[in-house]
Design an enzyme around this catalytic site. Structure first.
Site, mmCIF file in Angstrom:
data_model
loop_
_atom_site.group_PDB
_atom_site.id
_atom_site.type_symbol
_atom_site.label_atom_id
_atom_site.label_comp_id
_atom_site.label_asym_id
_atom_site.label_seq_id
_atom_site.Cartn_x
_atom_site.Cartn_y
_atom_site.Cartn_z
ATOM 1 N N GLY A 1 3.315 -6.128 11.465
ATOM 2 C CA GLY A 1 2.620 -5.146 12.287
ATOM 3 C C GLY A 1 1.214 -5.020 11.760
ATOM 4 N N HIS A 2 0.219 -5.349 12.577
ATOM 5 C CA HIS A 2 -1.126 -5.046 12.121
ATOM 6 C C HIS A 2 -1.850 -4.223 13.157
ATOM 7 C CE1 HIS A 2 -0.718 -9.558 12.298
ATOM 8 N NE2 HIS A 2 -1.094 -9.270 13.512
ATOM 9 N N ASP B 1 1.249 -4.910 4.428
ATOM 10 C CA ASP B 1 0.434 -3.778 4.875
ATOM 11 C C ASP B 1 -0.818 -3.584 4.015
ATOM 12 O OD1 ASP B 1 2.497 -3.157 6.811
ATOM 13 O OD2 ASP B 1 3.654 -2.485 5.092
ATOM 14 N N LYS C 1 -4.359 -7.023 6.247
ATOM 15 C CA LYS C 1 -4.681 -8.426 6.569
ATOM 16 C C LYS C 1 -5.304 -8.553 7.952
ATOM 17 C CE LYS C 1 -0.429 -9.760 5.791
ATOM 18 N NZ LYS C 1 0.212 -8.605 5.154
ATOM 19 N N GLN D 1 3.731 -10.612 6.453
ATOM 20 C CA GLN D 1 4.341 -10.020 5.252
ATOM 21 C C GLN D 1 3.441 -10.307 4.042
ATOM 22 O OE1 GLN D 1 6.585 -11.993 7.445
ATOM 23 N NE2 GLN D 1 6.398 -10.074 8.519
HETATM 24 P P1 IMP Z 1 12.931 -8.491 7.738
HETATM 25 O O1 IMP Z 1 11.674 -9.287 7.633
HETATM 26 O O2 IMP Z 1 13.038 -7.679 8.993
HETATM 27 O O3 IMP Z 1 14.158 -9.326 7.498
HETATM 28 O O4 IMP Z 1 12.911 -7.408 6.551
HETATM 29 C C1 IMP Z 1 13.044 -7.783 5.177
HETATM 30 C C2 IMP Z 1 12.184 -6.883 4.297
HETATM 31 O O5 IMP Z 1 10.799 -7.185 4.522
HETATM 32 C C3 IMP Z 1 12.329 -5.396 4.564
HETATM 33 O O6 IMP Z 1 12.179 -4.716 3.320
HETATM 34 C C4 IMP Z 1 11.164 -5.066 5.462
HETATM 35 O O7 IMP Z 1 10.777 -3.716 5.367
HETATM 36 C C5 IMP Z 1 10.105 -5.988 4.877
HETATM 37 N N1 IMP Z 1 9.059 -6.362 5.839
HETATM 38 C C6 IMP Z 1 9.160 -7.263 6.845
HETATM 39 N N2 IMP Z 1 7.984 -7.386 7.497
HETATM 40 C C7 IMP Z 1 7.123 -6.553 6.887
HETATM 41 C C8 IMP Z 1 5.718 -6.270 7.078
HETATM 42 O O8 IMP Z 1 5.052 -6.817 7.957
HETATM 43 N N3 IMP Z 1 5.167 -5.349 6.229
HETATM 44 C C9 IMP Z 1 5.875 -4.757 5.236
HETATM 45 N N4 IMP Z 1 7.181 -5.016 4.998
HETATM 46 C C10 IMP Z 1 7.804 -5.899 5.813
#
Ligand code: IMP
Length: 342
Positions: free
Chosen positions: A40-41, A13, A16, A223
């Site tokens: 999510g962007h 977040d 990007k 991420q």
């Molecule tokens: P997962 O990717 O759903 O398995 O989540 C694993 C961890 O990564 C969790 O703490 C999520 O909140 C975090 N996470 C996954 N995608 C994002 C993102 O796009 N932005 C911020 N945190 C993320």
């Protein structure tokens, strides 16, 4: 122009999407190389706000070919929901390319992600519940379903049955859920075949040929560094390679082709989900950062944990990504603070 890699330097977040969008005009291909619809962007163009989860943000740049690379895990329902929503607003998605090698998030992996989190209780990761972890686990366990499997019903069925052999044992015996039938999974996946067909490509070949022609390829990381499965705050990470190295494995471009690694860093730090966060603020300053910076998840709507800028993790991100350039975002959110501890 060359291959550029863009990654997040913190826990995600960082903005990007905005950085990609600003480069978008001068880029021929924008490639998503890891993750899935956990990302999510938000991109704002004129009066329009677009929230994208799975599609690369380059989908909004005219003249640019968006690519979902082999390193991505794809939820086909979400893919077509996003395409339909954009096309309803007049955005042309017809240039989108999808790697034949990308893995598909099957319905049973969404279920497993959610029930596993509940089962973990206090030890939960705080995942987005989109089936990301179980789908990458299947990839590594060699029981994953890839986009190319959709085009041969016999092979698809064999692979789904092989995956379900084990999954159903876990669903029923460990998590006390109903077993899933291969028929329902196969029917669901086959319902997408005709829409998927025109976008499927050998995207590694397409991208290498584009680079040979001197075109610009932007590899956009989902991420961020501290959520990378190798270099992040394990186990509180996502299940993919979100650092610059992942741009090569997740797209099929060799490391010598990458000319720049741009890291996006926010002027303060946020994190969604569980895990360590040394500069986290649990006071009025944290609340103010959340309110001023609109720090609520684009994917899950969860309030983001907020804290001061952490120079140590920025330096770490510079090291593990081989960063050549930084983009600093959201400095304006700090307006009003007399001093900012670093
Ligand atoms: P997962 O990717 O759903 O398995 O989540 C694993 C961890 O990564 C969790 O703490 C999520 O909140 C975090 N996470 C996954 N995608 C994002 C993102 O796009 N932005 C911020 N945190 C993320």
């Amino acid at each position: 122009m060359p291959a550029l890699v863009l990654v997040g330097a913190q826990w995600g977040d960082e903005g990007k999407g905005k950085a990609t969008d600003q480069l978008g005009g001068s880029v021929d291909y924008v490639v998503k190389f890891n993750g899935g619809n956990n990302a999510g962007h938000t991109v704002v163009i004129g009066d329009e706000t677009y929230a994208l989860h799975l599609l690369p943000s380059g989908i909004l740049s005219k003249g640019c070919t968006p690519v979902i690379g082999n390193g991505v895990v794809v939820d086909l329902t979400v893919l077509f929901e996003e395409i339909d929503a954009l096309e309803a607003r007049g955005v042309d998605c017809s240039k989108l390319l999808l790697s034949a090698d990308a893995h598909i998030i099957a319905s049973y992996n969404r279920t497993l992600d959610r029930v596993a989190e509940r089962f973990l209780g206090k030890r939960k990761i705080g995942t987005t519940g989109r089936g990301i972890g179980p789908t990458y686990a299947d990839k590594m366990n060699r029981v994953g379903i890839r986009v190319q499997d959709l085009f041969d019903e016999g092979i698809l069925r064999q692979k789904v049955e092989a995956a379900l052999d084990m999954k159903n044992q876990i669903l029923v015996k460990v998590y006390n859920r109903k077993a899933v039938t291969a028929d329902e999974v196969v029917a669901d996946l086959l319902s997408f075949v005709e829409r998927v067909r025109p976008m499927v490509a050998d995207t590694s070949l397409v991208l290498n040929q584009a680079l040979d022609r001197g075109e610009t390829v932007l590899l956009e990381g989902g991420q961020a560094t501290l959520l990378d499965v190798d270099h992040g705050t394990y186990p509180f990470v996502t299940s993919s390679s979100a650092t610059a190295g992942g741009a090569c494995t997740g797209s099929g471009i060799g490391p010598r082709r990458v000319d720049k690694v741009i890291a996006v860093v926010k002027a303060y730090t946020t994190r969604v989900g569980e895990g360590p966060f040394p500069t986290e603020l649990l006071d009025a300053d944290g609340e103010a950062l959340r309110a001023n910076g609109h720090e609520f998840g684009t994917t899950t709507g969860r309030p983001r944990r907020c804290g001061w800028y952490d120079a140590v993790i920025a330096r770490y991100a510079a090291r593990v990504n081989g960063v050549t350039d930084f983009v600093l975002t959201k400095l304006d959110v700090l307006t009003g603070w007399e001093t900012i501890p670093v």
